[in-house]
Write a protein that holds these residues in place. Structure first.
Motif, PDB file in Angstrom:
ATOM      1  N   ASN A 196     -24.198  56.772  -4.145  1.00 50.58           N
ATOM      2  CA  ASN A 196     -23.468  56.271  -5.312  1.00 50.58           C
ATOM      3  C   ASN A 196     -23.231  54.773  -5.239  1.00 50.58           C
ATOM      4  O   ASN A 196     -22.410  54.227  -5.979  1.00 50.58           O
ATOM      5  CB  ASN A 196     -22.158  57.032  -5.529  1.00 50.58           C
ATOM      6  CG  ASN A 196     -21.141  56.814  -4.415  1.00 50.58           C
ATOM      7  OD1 ASN A 196     -21.232  55.855  -3.646  1.00 50.58           O
ATOM      8  ND2 ASN A 196     -20.165  57.713  -4.324  1.00 50.58           N
ATOM      9  N   GLY A 197     -23.961  54.106  -4.341  1.00 47.21           N
ATOM     10  CA  GLY A 197     -23.947  52.653  -4.317  1.00 47.21           C
ATOM     11  C   GLY A 197     -23.060  52.002  -3.287  1.00 47.21           C
ATOM     12  O   GLY A 197     -22.941  50.781  -3.251  1.00 47.21           O
ATOM     13  N   ALA A 198     -22.399  52.790  -2.426  1.00 44.14           N
ATOM     14  CA  ALA A 198     -21.566  52.208  -1.376  1.00 44.14           C
ATOM     15  C   ALA A 198     -22.415  51.282  -0.493  1.00 44.14           C
ATOM     16  O   ALA A 198     -23.606  51.537  -0.290  1.00 44.14           O
ATOM     17  CB  ALA A 198     -20.942  53.308  -0.530  1.00 44.14           C
ATOM     18  N   PRO A 199     -21.809  50.218  -0.008  1.00 50.50           N
ATOM     19  CA  PRO A 199     -20.395  49.830  -0.060  1.00 50.50           C
ATOM     20  C   PRO A 199     -20.004  49.103  -1.343  1.00 50.50           C
ATOM     21  O   PRO A 199     -18.981  48.422  -1.385  1.00 50.50           O
ATOM     22  CB  PRO A 199     -20.270  48.886   1.137  1.00 50.50           C
ATOM     23  CG  PRO A 199     -21.602  48.212   1.219  1.00 50.50           C
ATOM     24  CD  PRO A 199     -22.596  49.280   0.824  1.00 50.50           C
ATOM     25  N   GLY A 200     -20.801  49.245  -2.383  1.00 51.48           N
ATOM     26  CA  GLY A 200     -20.590  48.520  -3.634  1.00 51.48           C
ATOM     27  C   GLY A 200     -21.689  47.509  -3.815  1.00 51.48           C
ATOM     28  O   GLY A 200     -21.872  46.613  -2.976  1.00 51.48           O
ATOM     29  N   ALA A 201     -22.432  47.650  -4.887  1.00 46.43           N
ATOM     30  CA  ALA A 201     -23.595  46.781  -5.093  1.00 46.43           C
ATOM     31  C   ALA A 201     -23.215  45.308  -5.117  1.00 46.43           C
ATOM     32  O   ALA A 201     -23.913  44.459  -4.561  1.00 46.43           O
ATOM     33  CB  ALA A 201     -24.304  47.170  -6.396  1.00 46.43           C
ATOM     34  N   VAL A 202     -22.075  44.992  -5.729  1.00 45.77           N
ATOM     35  CA  VAL A 202     -21.756  43.586  -5.957  1.00 45.77           C
ATOM     36  C   VAL A 202     -21.465  42.833  -4.665  1.00 45.77           C
ATOM     37  O   VAL A 202     -21.715  41.627  -4.571  1.00 45.77           O
ATOM     38  CB  VAL A 202     -20.569  43.475  -6.947  1.00 45.77           C
ATOM     39  CG1 VAL A 202     -19.270  43.904  -6.304  1.00 45.77           C
ATOM     40  CG2 VAL A 202     -20.465  42.069  -7.505  1.00 45.77           C
ATOM     41  N   VAL A 203     -20.959  43.511  -3.625  1.00 47.73           N
ATOM     42  CA  VAL A 203     -20.693  42.798  -2.378  1.00 47.73           C
ATOM     43  C   VAL A 203     -21.998  42.371  -1.712  1.00 47.73           C
ATOM     44  O   VAL A 203     -22.027  41.400  -0.938  1.00 47.73           O
ATOM     45  CB  VAL A 203     -19.845  43.673  -1.419  1.00 47.73           C
ATOM     46  CG1 VAL A 203     -20.675  44.794  -0.800  1.00 47.73           C
ATOM     47  CG2 VAL A 203     -19.218  42.814  -0.318  1.00 47.73           C
ATOM     48  N   LEU A 204     -23.086  43.063  -2.019  1.00 47.63           N
ATOM     49  CA  LEU A 204     -24.381  42.687  -1.446  1.00 47.63           C
ATOM     50  C   LEU A 204     -24.851  41.342  -1.973  1.00 47.63           C
ATOM     51  O   LEU A 204     -25.593  40.625  -1.291  1.00 47.63           O
ATOM     52  CB  LEU A 204     -25.423  43.774  -1.746  1.00 47.63           C
ATOM     53  CG  LEU A 204     -25.120  45.153  -1.140  1.00 47.63           C
ATOM     54  CD1 LEU A 204     -26.201  46.156  -1.555  1.00 47.63           C
ATOM     55  CD2 LEU A 204     -25.038  45.069   0.382  1.00 47.63           C
ATOM     56  N   TYR A 205     -24.433  40.981  -3.193  1.00 48.00           N
ATOM     57  CA  TYR A 205     -24.753  39.648  -3.711  1.00 48.00           C
ATOM     58  C   TYR A 205     -24.139  38.576  -2.815  1.00 48.00           C
ATOM     59  O   TYR A 205     -24.766  37.548  -2.536  1.00 48.00           O
ATOM     60  CB  TYR A 205     -24.211  39.478  -5.132  1.00 48.00           C
ATOM     61  CG  TYR A 205     -24.896  40.293  -6.200  1.00 48.00           C
ATOM     62  CD1 TYR A 205     -25.949  39.770  -6.929  1.00 48.00           C
ATOM     63  CD2 TYR A 205     -24.470  41.579  -6.502  1.00 48.00           C
ATOM     64  CE1 TYR A 205     -26.559  40.503  -7.936  1.00 48.00           C
ATOM     65  CE2 TYR A 205     -25.074  42.327  -7.495  1.00 48.00           C
ATOM     66  CZ  TYR A 205     -26.113  41.785  -8.210  1.00 48.00           C
ATOM     67  OH  TYR A 205     -26.720  42.520  -9.198  1.00 48.00           O
TER      68      TYR A 205
END
Length: 324
Positions: free
Chosen positions: A148-157
């Motif tokens: 479900n995208g953990a740990p959160g897609a946006v932190v990968l940016y």
């Protein structure tokens, strides 16, 4: 008249081909880190475009943000609920601002005179959205799962912006990711990221009997027929093997995590495996629901693949002080 036209065509065709060849050669000649920076810029631009979708200007958008507060501690959930309420009252104006910011970040990273400023701004923006938009990826709510995208897609940016930051503190690092932060910190980032994904794969949110198959089923909703077919058949194949699937996924993610400390040949194999896993997770995520009109980003799959590429062993990457 016909001769002059023929001559004109003969002159313009080579010029066009020469221009195309020059453009192709220019891209090919870019530093490996710059290519990855441009790929990151493209994803940011895509985010901005997705944020301009009509559905993002309705109450569905703040409602989606508010949902990320569920299960989080009060200190985390409170600001999420407050910001979602604020956006709900000014959704058109604020969403237009959010979309414009993301477009600006992408274009800023792509343009050399501003790419340092844009990378720095992208880190701040990503961390803010990770909290207020994703609820830290469900890590504190106990719902974090690789599918479900953990740990959160946006932190990968933010992670990518740091790893791809221009500068050569360690110019002889074996991969792009280690040139600025150094090979040891880069390897630590890799270990923590992929190791945490392995741990998330064993949490109840992932190992429940129907957790992974349900994710594939949900990914089929609103997807084009070819993607819906893949997700539906994957869901059917995994419907009675949820625990086994989560254990296998956890083992593969753990192998990827520790392989970064092995010789270059093993690291290359781990990078390939990481990209395969990123693709599989992206399919489970319905390719970020890009075709539903409700996607705000392409989810974690493409970002994990891009991050994996930044660790491809390639020997010394640049002369000190000249890296992009």
């Amino acid at each position: 008249m016909s001769e002059s036209l023929a001559v004109g065509r003969a002159q313009t065709r080579p010029a066009g081909r020469a221009s195309h060849a020059a453009g192709t050669a220019g891209i090919a000649a870019l530093d490996a880190r710059r290519k990855l920076q441009l790929a990151l810029a493209v994803i940011w631009v895509l985010d901005g475009i997705l944020q301009f979708q009509p559905s993002m200007f309705t109450k569905s958008f703040p409602g989606m943000l508010a949902a990320s507060a569920h299960g989080n501690p009060g200190v985390v959930a409170g600001p999420i609920t407050w910001s979602a309420s604020l956006i709900d009252h000014h959704v058109v104006v604020l969403n237009a601002i959010f979309a414009t910011i993301q477009l600006a970040l992408g274009l800023g990273i792509a343009w050399r005179p501003t790419f340092k400023l844009a990378l720095a701004a992208s880190i701040a923006w990503s961390l803010a959205v990770w909290w207020l938009g994703e609820g830290f990826g469900g890590i504190l709510a106990g719902t974090a799962s690789p599918v479900n995208g953990a740990p959160g897609a946006v932190v990968l940016y933010a992670v990518l912006a740091v790893l791809l930051w221009p500068g050569d503190r360690d110019p002889d690092a074996p991969s792009v990711a280690g040139r600025f932060v150094g090979r040891r910190p880069a390897r630590a980032v890799w270990l923590v990221l992929w190791g945490s994904l392995a741990a998330f794969a064993l949490l109840p949110a992932s190992r429940a009997p129907g957790a992974i198959s349900d994710a594939f089923s949900d990914g089929a909703d609103g997807a084009p027929s070819w993607l819906a077919w893949i997700d539906t058949h994957a869901a059917g194949a995994l419907s009675h093997h949820g625990l086994a699937a989560s254990v296998v996924l956890a083992v593969l993610l753990a192998v990827v995590a520790v392989a970064v400390y092995l010789p270059a040949s093993a690291v290359r194999a781990a990078v390939v495996l990481a990209m395969v896993l990123a693709a599989a997770l992206w399919l489970a995520q319905g390719m970020g629901e890009l075709f539903t009109g409700m996607a705000t980003d392409p989810e974690s799959g493409p970002l994990l693949a891009l991050l994996a590429l930044s660790f491809w062993p390639a020997g010394p990457m640049a002369v000190p002080g000249k890296g992009a």
